[in-house]
Scaffold this motif. Structure first.
Motif, mmCIF file in Angstrom:
data_model
loop_
_atom_site.group_PDB
_atom_site.id
_atom_site.type_symbol
_atom_site.label_atom_id
_atom_site.label_comp_id
_atom_site.label_asym_id
_atom_site.label_seq_id
_atom_site.Cartn_x
_atom_site.Cartn_y
_atom_site.Cartn_z
ATOM 1 N N TYR A 276 0.830 -1.208 0.000
ATOM 2 C CA TYR A 276 0.000 0.000 0.000
ATOM 3 C C TYR A 276 0.866 1.261 0.000
ATOM 4 C CZ TYR A 276 -3.143 -3.677 1.544
ATOM 5 O OH TYR A 276 -3.847 -4.851 1.643
ATOM 6 N N ALA B 227 -11.537 -1.164 -4.208
ATOM 7 C CA ALA B 227 -10.083 -1.026 -4.256
ATOM 8 C C ALA B 227 -9.594 -0.254 -3.032
ATOM 9 C CB ALA B 227 -9.666 -0.298 -5.535
ATOM 10 N N ALA C 33 -3.546 -3.345 -5.500
ATOM 11 C CA ALA C 33 -4.630 -3.070 -4.557
ATOM 12 C C ALA C 33 -5.413 -1.801 -4.893
ATOM 13 C CB ALA C 33 -4.071 -2.966 -3.139
ATOM 14 N N PHE C 34 -4.812 -0.875 -5.651
ATOM 15 C CA PHE C 34 -5.456 0.407 -5.897
ATOM 16 C C PHE C 34 -6.410 0.399 -7.093
ATOM 17 C CE2 PHE C 34 -1.802 1.209 -3.258
ATOM 18 C CZ PHE C 34 -2.357 1.984 -2.258
ATOM 19 N N GLY C 35 -6.487 -0.727 -7.761
ATOM 20 C CA GLY C 35 -7.597 -0.970 -8.659
ATOM 21 C C GLY C 35 -7.598 -0.279 -10.012
ATOM 22 N N TRP C 36 -8.735 -0.408 -10.670
ATOM 23 C CA TRP C 36 -8.877 -0.008 -12.070
ATOM 24 C C TRP C 36 -8.934 1.501 -12.265
ATOM 25 C CZ3 TRP C 36 -13.310 1.575 -15.240
ATOM 26 C CH2 TRP C 36 -14.372 2.068 -14.483
ATOM 27 N N ASN D 288 -2.259 2.751 -12.930
ATOM 28 C CA ASN D 288 -2.643 1.548 -13.671
ATOM 29 C C ASN D 288 -3.164 1.886 -15.061
ATOM 30 O OD1 ASN D 288 -1.965 -0.375 -11.669
ATOM 31 N ND2 ASN D 288 -3.860 0.043 -10.562
ATOM 32 N N ASN E 250 -11.692 -8.434 -0.989
ATOM 33 C CA ASN E 250 -10.929 -8.891 -2.158
ATOM 34 C C ASN E 250 -10.066 -10.114 -1.901
ATOM 35 O OD1 ASN E 250 -11.719 -6.714 -4.069
ATOM 36 N ND2 ASN E 250 -10.759 -5.414 -2.522
ATOM 37 N N ASP F 184 -12.811 -3.594 -13.513
ATOM 38 C CA ASP F 184 -13.045 -3.401 -12.082
ATOM 39 C C ASP F 184 -13.368 -4.753 -11.458
ATOM 40 O OD1 ASP F 184 -13.594 -2.539 -9.544
ATOM 41 O OD2 ASP F 184 -15.557 -1.681 -10.038
ATOM 42 N N MET G 56 -12.688 -5.560 -8.572
ATOM 43 C CA MET G 56 -12.901 -5.379 -7.134
ATOM 44 C C MET G 56 -14.276 -4.808 -6.794
ATOM 45 S SD MET G 56 -9.128 -3.832 -6.338
ATOM 46 C CE MET G 56 -7.647 -4.680 -6.879
ATOM 47 N N PHE H 4 -9.923 -3.579 2.350
ATOM 48 C CA PHE H 4 -9.499 -4.165 1.075
ATOM 49 C C PHE H 4 -9.452 -5.684 1.163
ATOM 50 C CE2 PHE H 4 -6.239 -5.991 -1.616
ATOM 51 C CZ PHE H 4 -6.680 -5.590 -2.863
ATOM 52 N N TRP I 199 -1.591 -7.875 -5.925
ATOM 53 C CA TRP I 199 -2.833 -8.650 -5.810
ATOM 54 C C TRP I 199 -3.150 -9.347 -7.125
ATOM 55 C CZ3 TRP I 199 -7.659 -8.084 -8.280
ATOM 56 C CH2 TRP I 199 -8.759 -8.695 -7.660
#
Length: 276
Positions: A7, A83, A50-53, A58, A123, A77, A79, A119, A155
């Motif tokens: 993180y 996220a 972990a911080f997603g789409w 990213n 997830n 997405d 998650m 999170f 992840w």
């Protein structure tokens, strides 16, 4: 996945140029080569950290892959909106910072714990892998003639390995869920168990300083995947003086780390090109 490095990192500057579409039931960031005259050579699906789409890093990475390899790149997405929040990056800097006061750390710790716990609750791989798998199954059915690769980070690296080990062959195409995979500083792996189950080729980018996959564990992965022959043979590349998250959240002011992050991008593209 609860280690601080999962993180931590830096937010990159830039403006993503892709579009948002609903694909196979998921909100998805979609990007293609900026040069529209170039033919699309295949599809890469990014399974993010972990911080997603929605994380800008990213999406910029997806744009880079599209341009470097002439691929259609999808960032779904997986998650479902859960996220890790981007503010967690700044909170982690305070909590882990040598110059942070005890009062400042105490103020930030509850939020960090909440960010971790939230999170991980939503997830867990056992909860999300069926969603990931269903997306790839539908993607194969909709694009039977296209090559498909998975690029997973932290992840997402775990899910890339799971896809590479999944025995299912898609009904319509008779193909595996992915042609090949790339795993940048994967987390939550069971080593050697997860690696021994893989039957699709995966390229691993392992930083030298990684609490999730130590150098000794990277050597175990390397011995397994590079000891194979044929289409299941993989590779491991170790990046010196880099830490967990460098593929996505590198400090771009550090020339050496920024250079190696770019080399990891090239590693992924080269691997996809060699298997598509």
């Amino acid at each position: 996945m609860s280690c601080p490095d999962c993180y931590s990192g830096h937010v990159h500057s830039g403006t993503p140029r892709g579009t948002i579409e609903k694909l196979h039931g998921l909100d998805t960031y979609v990007t293609q080569p900026s040069d529209a005259t170039k033919p699309v050579k295949g599809i890469i699906v990014i399974i993010p950290d972990a911080f997603g789409w929605e994380f800008v890093n990213n999406r910029i990475l997806a744009d880079n892959y599209a341009d470097k390899g002439s691929y259609r790149v999808l960032l779904p997405d997986f998650m479902f909106g859960h996220a890790a929040p981007v503010w967690l990056l700044n909170s982690m800097k305070v909590v882990t910072g040598k110059d942070s006061s005890y009062l400042a750390k105490a103020w930030k710790i509850p939020g960090v714990v909440y960010g971790f716990a939230s999170f991980l609750f939503f997830n867990r791989p056992g909860r999300r892998y069926p969603i990931v798998k269903a997306f790839f199954r539908a993607l194969r059915a909709a694009n039977p003639e296209m090559h498909v690769g998975a690029a997973g980070f932290c992840w997402g690296g775990k899910h890339t390995v799971l896809l590479a080990a999944d025995p299912e062959m898609t009904v319509d195409s008779g193909k595996p869920l992915i042609d090949c995979g790339f795993a940048g500083h994967p987390s939550m792996l069971s080593i050697p168990g997860d690696i021994e189950k893989m039957h699709r080729p995966v390229s691993f980018a392992c930083p030298e300083n990684d609490p999730q996959v130590s150098l000794a564990q990277a050597e175990i992965i390397k011995k397994i995947v590079e000891g194979r022959t044929g289409e299941s043979r993989g590779e491991v590349v170790v990046y010196e003086n880099c830490g967990h998250g460098f593929c996505v959240r590198a400090d771009t002011t550090n020339d050496d780390v920024a250079r190696q992050a770019a080399e990891a991008e090239d590693q992924c593209i080269r691997w996809m090109q060699s298997h598509f």
